[in-house]
Write a protein that holds these residues in place. Structure first.
Motif, PDB file in Angstrom:
ATOM      1  N   LYS A 218       0.861  -1.098  -0.126  1.00 11.70           N
ATOM      2  CA  LYS A 218      -0.075  -0.025   0.005  1.00 11.70           C
ATOM      3  C   LYS A 218       0.871   1.407   0.029  1.00 11.70           C
ATOM      4  O   LYS A 218       0.518   2.360  -0.644  1.00 11.70           O
ATOM      5  N   GLU A 242       5.316  12.063  13.916  1.00 15.73           N
ATOM      6  CA  GLU A 242       4.800  11.990  12.529  1.00 15.73           C
ATOM      7  C   GLU A 242       4.951  11.166  12.040  1.00 15.73           C
ATOM      8  O   GLU A 242       4.169  10.697  11.001  1.00 15.73           O
ATOM      9  N   TYR A 243       6.207  10.045  12.085  1.00 19.58           N
ATOM     10  CA  TYR A 243       6.285   9.098  11.293  1.00 19.58           C
ATOM     11  C   TYR A 243       5.231   7.758  11.799  1.00 19.58           C
ATOM     12  O   TYR A 243       4.771   7.284  10.847  1.00 19.58           O
ATOM     13  N   ARG A 244       5.223   7.936  12.954  1.00 16.01           N
ATOM     14  CA  ARG A 244       4.220   7.054  13.562  1.00 16.01           C
ATOM     15  C   ARG A 244       2.656   7.270  13.019  1.00 16.01           C
ATOM     16  O   ARG A 244       2.087   6.373  12.613  1.00 16.01           O
ATOM     17  N   HIS A 245       2.182   8.544  13.067  1.00 16.18           N
ATOM     18  CA  HIS A 245       0.956   8.832  12.516  1.00 16.18           C
ATOM     19  C   HIS A 245       0.831   8.316  10.909  1.00 16.18           C
ATOM     20  O   HIS A 245      -0.280   8.074  10.687  1.00 16.18           O
ATOM     21  N   GLN A 246       1.821   8.772  10.256  1.00 17.49           N
ATOM     22  CA  GLN A 246       1.849   8.765   8.827  1.00 17.49           C
ATOM     23  C   GLN A 246       1.670   7.083   8.341  1.00 17.49           C
ATOM     24  O   GLN A 246       0.646   6.756   7.706  1.00 17.49           O
ATOM     25  N   TRP A 248       0.286   4.917  10.922  1.00 22.04           N
ATOM     26  CA  TRP A 248      -0.747   4.398  11.321  1.00 22.04           C
ATOM     27  C   TRP A 248      -1.974   4.714  10.526  1.00 22.04           C
ATOM     28  O   TRP A 248      -3.037   4.128  10.266  1.00 22.04           O
ATOM     29  N   SER A 249      -1.892   5.854   9.949  1.00 27.34           N
ATOM     30  CA  SER A 249      -2.943   6.531   8.906  1.00 27.34           C
ATOM     31  C   SER A 249      -3.052   5.492   7.718  1.00 27.34           C
ATOM     32  O   SER A 249      -4.202   5.233   7.197  1.00 27.34           O
ATOM     33  N   GLU A 250      -1.967   5.079   6.959  1.00 30.90           N
ATOM     34  CA  GLU A 250      -1.883   3.901   6.244  1.00 30.90           C
ATOM     35  C   GLU A 250      -2.539   2.779   6.410  1.00 30.90           C
ATOM     36  O   GLU A 250      -3.344   2.042   5.826  1.00 30.90           O
ATOM     37  N   HIS A 252      -4.559   2.163   9.509  1.00 29.15           N
ATOM     38  CA  HIS A 252      -5.831   1.965  10.201  1.00 29.15           C
ATOM     39  C   HIS A 252      -6.926   1.448   9.486  1.00 29.15           C
ATOM     40  O   HIS A 252      -7.588   0.527  10.005  1.00 29.15           O
ATOM     41  N   GLY A 253      -7.133   1.764   8.219  1.00 23.43           N
ATOM     42  CA  GLY A 253      -8.206   1.490   7.432  1.00 23.43           C
ATOM     43  C   GLY A 253      -8.125  -0.265   7.049  1.00 23.43           C
ATOM     44  O   GLY A 253      -9.106  -0.883   6.821  1.00 23.43           O
ATOM     45  N   GLU A 254      -6.780  -0.668   6.802  1.00 29.14           N
ATOM     46  CA  GLU A 254      -6.506  -1.868   6.456  1.00 29.14           C
ATOM     47  C   GLU A 254      -6.944  -2.852   7.698  1.00 29.14           C
ATOM     48  O   GLU A 254      -7.336  -4.129   7.485  1.00 29.14           O
TER      49      GLU A 254
END
Length: 272
Positions: A218, A242-246, A248-250, A252-254
């Motif tokens: 992804k 910032e890296y963690r959130h990036q 996590w955002s990728e 989370h939906g999966e």
């Protein structure tokens, strides 16, 4: 153009059962440069461990191909060392003899095997525990022995399948630091599988995010935290967050999609 150490080219893997067909991976394409530390994350059941097994040569792809130094992977090889979540140590052998085990097929003398095994036990901080049996070691120590064993025959690539997942948080963080130190010393190419986003950010130079099953790439996130040892608590820095959130955002939906898929499958079984 430099040949990647590892190449994954449009790889798919399907498991065929008597009454079912499960696609674990689909069209996975990724290159890993020599000396790079790649971490792979994804929801449960997305094919992370399957991908590692394919790289190790423990199973074969249904489609596509995998290469090491441009040559197809056709089975296990001494160019790749594997560390699993379960330590897989031989209980009747001491720590030293467990590390020697991987060297016994290399034609070394007994003295050379012993010297090499002691060198790698020292590298993982276990020089004083060579004569201990696995049951006499803590979980973290057993995993250090497993890492030493994988490194002792000097593979170009280290493949690690959630090696710290069964450990307590403090031991896990200690071994993460040890692994980074070993990687900086040896500059092996590492492919590391984990469920943990924090672990992925802390260890990886690059983090590949897989989709829910069938696993596809992804996103690939490049991580640049500098020298982690120069920062007292790099996990608390804004850049780490910032890296963690990036990632996590990728991811989370999966994870949500994987959970819905699992629930649907249970409902089908229940109705059936």
């Amino acid at each position: 153009m430099t040949t990647p150490k590892l190449s994954i080219e449009r790889v798919g893997k399907v498991f065929e059962g008597r009454s079912s067909r499960v696609a674990a991976l689909d069209e996975v394409t990724l290159d890993v440069a020599a000396g790079q530390f790649l971490v792979v994350v994804g929801p449960s059941g997305c094919g992370k461990s399957t991908l590692l097994d394919l790289l190790a040569g423990l199973t074969t792809p249904t489609s596509g191909r995998l290469l090491v130094d441009g040559a197809p992977i056709t089975g296990p090889g001494l160019d790749r060392g594997v560390v699993f979540q379960q330590y897989a140590l031989l209980p009747w052998r001491t720590a030293l003899r467990n590390v020697e085990f991987g060297l016994e097929g290399k034609g070394l003398t007994r003295r050379a095997r012993t010297d090499t095994a002691r060198q790698y036990l020292d590298l993982v901080g276990l020089s004083g525990f060579a004569d201990r049996y696995p049951h006499e070691l803590s979980g973290g120590m057993r995993q250090r022995v497993a890492i030493a064993r994988a490194l002792a025959f000097d593979p170009d690539v280290l493949l690690m399948d959630e090696p710290f997942a069964a450990l307590d948080a403090q031991t896990r963080e200690t071994l993460q630091d040890e692994l980074l130190r070993i990687w900086e010393t040896t500059r092996k190419t590492v492919v590391f599988i984990t469920h943990g986003i924090d672990e992925a950010v802390y260890l990886g130079q690059r983090v590949a995010v897989l989709t829910s099953r069938p696993g596809r790439i992804k996103a690939v996130v490049d991580i640049d935290l500098g020298d982690r040892r120069q920062t007292e608590d790099v996990r608390s820095t804004p850049l780490f967050a910032e890296y963690r959130h990036q990632i996590w955002s990728e991811l989370h939906g999966e994870v949500a999609r994987a959970q819905r898929s699992e629930l649907s499958a249970r409902e089908v079984v229940s109705v059936g």
